[in-house]
Design a protein around this motif. Structure first.
Motif, short mmCIF file in Angstrom:
data_model
loop_
_atom_site.label_atom_id
_atom_site.label_comp_id
_atom_site.label_asym_id
_atom_site.label_seq_id
_atom_site.Cartn_x
_atom_site.Cartn_y
_atom_site.Cartn_z
N HIS A 143 0.86 -1.17 0.00
CA HIS A 143 0.00 0.00 0.00
C HIS A 143 0.91 1.22 0.00
CE1 HIS A 143 -3.07 2.81 1.76
NE2 HIS A 143 -3.79 2.18 0.86
N LEU A 150 -3.16 7.58 -2.09
CA LEU A 150 -2.96 6.24 -1.58
C LEU A 150 -3.58 5.22 -2.52
CD1 LEU A 150 -3.76 6.82 2.20
CD2 LEU A 150 -1.51 6.33 1.22
N CYS A 165 1.47 -2.81 4.55
CA CYS A 165 0.99 -1.43 4.64
C CYS A 165 1.68 -0.74 5.81
CB CYS A 165 -0.52 -1.39 4.84
SG CYS A 165 -1.16 0.30 5.03
N TYR A 168 0.17 2.69 9.42
CA TYR A 168 -1.24 2.29 9.49
C TYR A 168 -2.06 3.20 10.39
CZ TYR A 168 -4.86 -1.35 8.98
OH TYR A 168 -5.99 -2.07 8.65
N ARG A 174 -5.05 5.49 5.45
CA ARG A 174 -4.28 4.25 5.28
C ARG A 174 -5.13 3.02 5.60
NH1 ARG A 174 0.79 3.50 2.70
NH2 ARG A 174 2.00 5.42 2.97
N TYR A 178 -6.22 0.37 2.69
CA TYR A 178 -5.55 -0.94 2.66
C TYR A 178 -6.55 -2.07 2.84
CZ TYR A 178 -2.38 -4.77 3.87
OH TYR A 178 -1.70 -5.97 3.91
#
Length: 240
Positions: A143, A150, A165, A168, A174, A178
């Protein structure tokens, strides 16, 4: 042809370290897993375009806090030929990859053959690790904000099955982005890291998770089979 001895393959995902933290806890934990005391530690700043300030901070921190031999692998002003580059990479005990643009970094590595050298070093027991882009690169996908917003990047070295990822808990968007990518199959199931954590994999198997920040965690994120994603927090040992 001589047969090389089988060595344990080591890989660590970091949510911090010299570039973000002043206490050195994650760095100490990381170097404790190197194959030798006083290890040779190579910083790879490709994702930042070999940013001079990033390199300076690496040298300042490691020379002041740690025993061992720090070095840097620059690729935008490369000086080593192919033979010398291979010898240099394989001589390292730890390869620490910095943050920046994951997609650009992978492209530069492949142009110079560094992707193949890192695989060879990994098979020989070098500890591969990094933060942000330097965590993303080891998996099958990640990610990333390499393209601005993103999004998912179904590309990586594939040394670690699944996806990664970073950031986070610290970057807006995020977590939902993700989870959505894992839920719809854009990325395979994987590992999400809050800032301040570390995750160690030996021969591809997660063996340890740690944190320097109370409440920061490592998560396993998988499709739930109903169009969503399951997120499971893993216990992290506090570093002191």
């Amino acid at each position: 042809m001589a047969v090389l001895p089988v060595r344990q393959r080591r890989l660590a995902l970091l949510g911090g370290g010299f570039s973000l933290d002043d206490d050195g806890l994650l760095d100490d934990w990381l170097l404790g897993h190197a194959r030798t005391a006083g290890p040779r530690v190579c910083f790879v700043p490709t994702a930042s375009g070999d940013a001079a300030e990033y390199i300076r901070r690496f040298y300042d921190v490691f020379r002041s806090r740690h025993a061992g031999e720090p070095s840097v692998l620059p690729l935008f002003r490369r000086e080593l030929d192919d033979e010398a580059l291979r010898a240099f990479v394989l001589a390292q005990d730890v390869v620490l990859v910095g943050g920046g643009n994951t997609a650009n970094m992978l492209a530069v590595w492949r142009t110079h053959g560094v992707d193949r050298l890192l695989r060879e070093a990994y098979d020989r027991g070098t500890l591969l690790c990094g933060i942000s882009a330097g965590a993303n690169c080891w998996a099958e996908g990640s990610h990333t904000d390499s393209f601005g917003p993103l999004t998912f990047l179904p590309d990586g070295l594939g040394l670690l099955p699944g996806s990664v990822c970073p950031h986070y808990d610290s970057e807006p968007g995020r977590r939902p982005s993700y989870r959505a990518a894992v839920a719809d199959g854009s990325l395979p199931a994987g590992w999400a890291l809050d800032d301040g954590v570390g995750a160690l994999f030996l021969d591809g198997r997660l063996t340890e998770t740690v944190t320097r920040v109370p409440g920061a965690q490592v998560y396993r994120v998988e499709p739930d089979g109903r169009g969503g994603a399951d997120e499971r927090a893993l216990p992290c040992r506090p570093l002191t």
